[in-house]
Design a protein around this motif. Structure first.
Motif, short mmCIF file in Angstrom:
data_model
loop_
_atom_site.label_atom_id
_atom_site.label_comp_id
_atom_site.label_asym_id
_atom_site.label_seq_id
_atom_site.Cartn_x
_atom_site.Cartn_y
_atom_site.Cartn_z
N SER A 135 -4.06 -10.51 3.54
CA SER A 135 -3.96 -9.06 3.55
C SER A 135 -4.47 -8.53 4.88
O SER A 135 -5.48 -9.00 5.42
CB SER A 135 -4.78 -8.45 2.41
OG SER A 135 -4.76 -7.04 2.47
N PHE A 144 -2.30 0.83 -4.64
CA PHE A 144 -1.64 -0.42 -4.28
C PHE A 144 -0.77 -0.88 -5.44
O PHE A 144 -1.16 -0.77 -6.61
CB PHE A 144 -2.67 -1.51 -3.96
CG PHE A 144 -3.41 -1.29 -2.67
CD1 PHE A 144 -2.96 -1.88 -1.49
CD2 PHE A 144 -4.55 -0.51 -2.63
CE1 PHE A 144 -3.64 -1.68 -0.30
CE2 PHE A 144 -5.24 -0.30 -1.45
CZ PHE A 144 -4.78 -0.88 -0.28
N VAL A 200 -8.63 -4.44 0.65
CA VAL A 200 -8.13 -3.76 -0.55
C VAL A 200 -9.27 -3.12 -1.33
O VAL A 200 -9.16 -1.98 -1.81
CB VAL A 200 -7.34 -4.73 -1.45
CG1 VAL A 200 -6.81 -4.00 -2.68
CG2 VAL A 200 -6.19 -5.37 -0.67
N GLN A 240 0.86 -1.19 0.00
CA GLN A 240 0.00 0.00 0.00
C GLN A 240 0.89 1.23 0.00
O GLN A 240 1.83 1.34 0.79
CB GLN A 240 -0.90 0.00 1.23
CG GLN A 240 -1.79 1.23 1.35
CD GLN A 240 -2.68 1.16 2.59
OE1 GLN A 240 -3.40 0.20 2.79
NE2 GLN A 240 -2.59 2.19 3.42
N ILE A 242 -9.00 0.92 -1.91
CA ILE A 242 -8.39 1.30 -3.18
C ILE A 242 -8.87 2.66 -3.67
O ILE A 242 -8.22 3.32 -4.48
CB ILE A 242 -8.65 0.22 -4.26
CG1 ILE A 242 -7.67 0.41 -5.43
CG2 ILE A 242 -10.11 0.27 -4.75
CD1 ILE A 242 -7.62 -0.75 -6.38
#
Length: 275
Positions: A219, A232, A223, A178, A227
């Motif tokens: 993770s 990312f 995400v 990230q 996002i």
């Protein structure tokens, strides 16, 4: 010879850099053939609209230059008493030094070395894939320094990466990163890029010509939800030379064992036929 290796490596690098679709590659290898075509346009025997092409030739922003050090070969023979056979290996070592230069200023934008060290079984001719292996590693380094693989979209547990082609391999595992705040050098005030926070792992499950799909293995962040606010990227995991060498040596032993077993079976079959 190093000259032949350098020529092969140049062609392999052009192919691999073109595959990334991130660099516009200008061909200088066939400049004479290009000039013949341009002279034909200038001759006056071509339509007027063709003359406009004369002003479309591009100059380079960056140059990739390098040097291939002489590649060394060392043959070794090891006797395996358990299978009563000899294992013949060849140690291959080489160094490719390269740098990316800003043509306008002469400034070196990126510089590195690729060290090739591997043990193979059989004859020296088996190292014909040196240029392909070296170009893959060099282009991977260049791309990760300039255009790291970016996640463009997320759907469920899959992420879509804005690159495909030969440079991405099925089953390869990457770090999920990230991007955070921009960091500047305190002395030069030059941007050093953005913070990189490793948040997980992804595995390539599909590769196409322009994009790839990776499955999120783990993770620490959502995400899909993040996002919109954060970018990312993915970066390859570090691979040690020793682990590659051990894998190669292990594969060589297994191959020799199989060949010995096949030979024993053939001899046994022949003996039965003789009786």
């Amino acid at each position: 010879r190093s000259r032949d290796v350098a020529d092969d490596l140049t062609q392999a690098l052009v192919s691999q850099l073109t595959q990334t679709r991130k660099f516009a590659i200008i061909d200088r290898d066939y400049i004479n053939e290009q000039n013949v075509e341009l002279d034909l346009i200038r001759s006056g025997n071509t339509p007027v609209e063709e003359l406009a092409k004369l002003g479309n030739r591009l100059s380079t922003d960056y140059m990739l230059v390098g040097k291939v050090s002489p590649i060394s070969f060392r043959r070794r023979t090891k006797r395996m008493r358990t299978i009563n056979a000899e294992i013949k290996n060849t140690d291959v070592n080489g160094v490719v030094s390269y740098r990316i230069i800003d043509v306008a200023t002469g400034q070196v934008k990126f510089s590195d070395q690729y060290r090739y060290s591997v043990t193979i079984d059989g004859h020296v001719s088996r190292v014909s894939n040196f240029s392909e292996i070296a170009s893959l590693n060099i282009v991977e380094k260049i791309q990760n320094a300039i255009f790291p693989l970016r996640i463009e979209s997320v759907r469920g547990n899959n992420v879509y990466i804005g690159q495909g082609g030969k440079n991405i391999r099925l089953g390869q595992i990457y770090k999920l990163v990230q991007l955070g705040r921009n960091i500047k050098d305190s002395y030069t005030k030059e941007s050093l890029g953005r913070e990189e926070i490793t948040v997980g792992r992804v595995k390539i499950v599909d590769v196409q010509s322009k994009q790839s799909v990776a499955k999120i293995l783990k993770s620490s962040v959502d995400v899909a939800a993040a996002i919109e606010r954060h970018a990312f990227i993915i970066r390859p995991l570090a691979r040690s030379a020793s682990s590659r060498s051990q894998k190669s040596g292990s594969a060589s032993v297994k191959k020799v064992k199989k060949e010995a077993e096949d030979e024993l079976k053939a001899l046994k079959k022949k003996s039965e036929k003789d009786w």
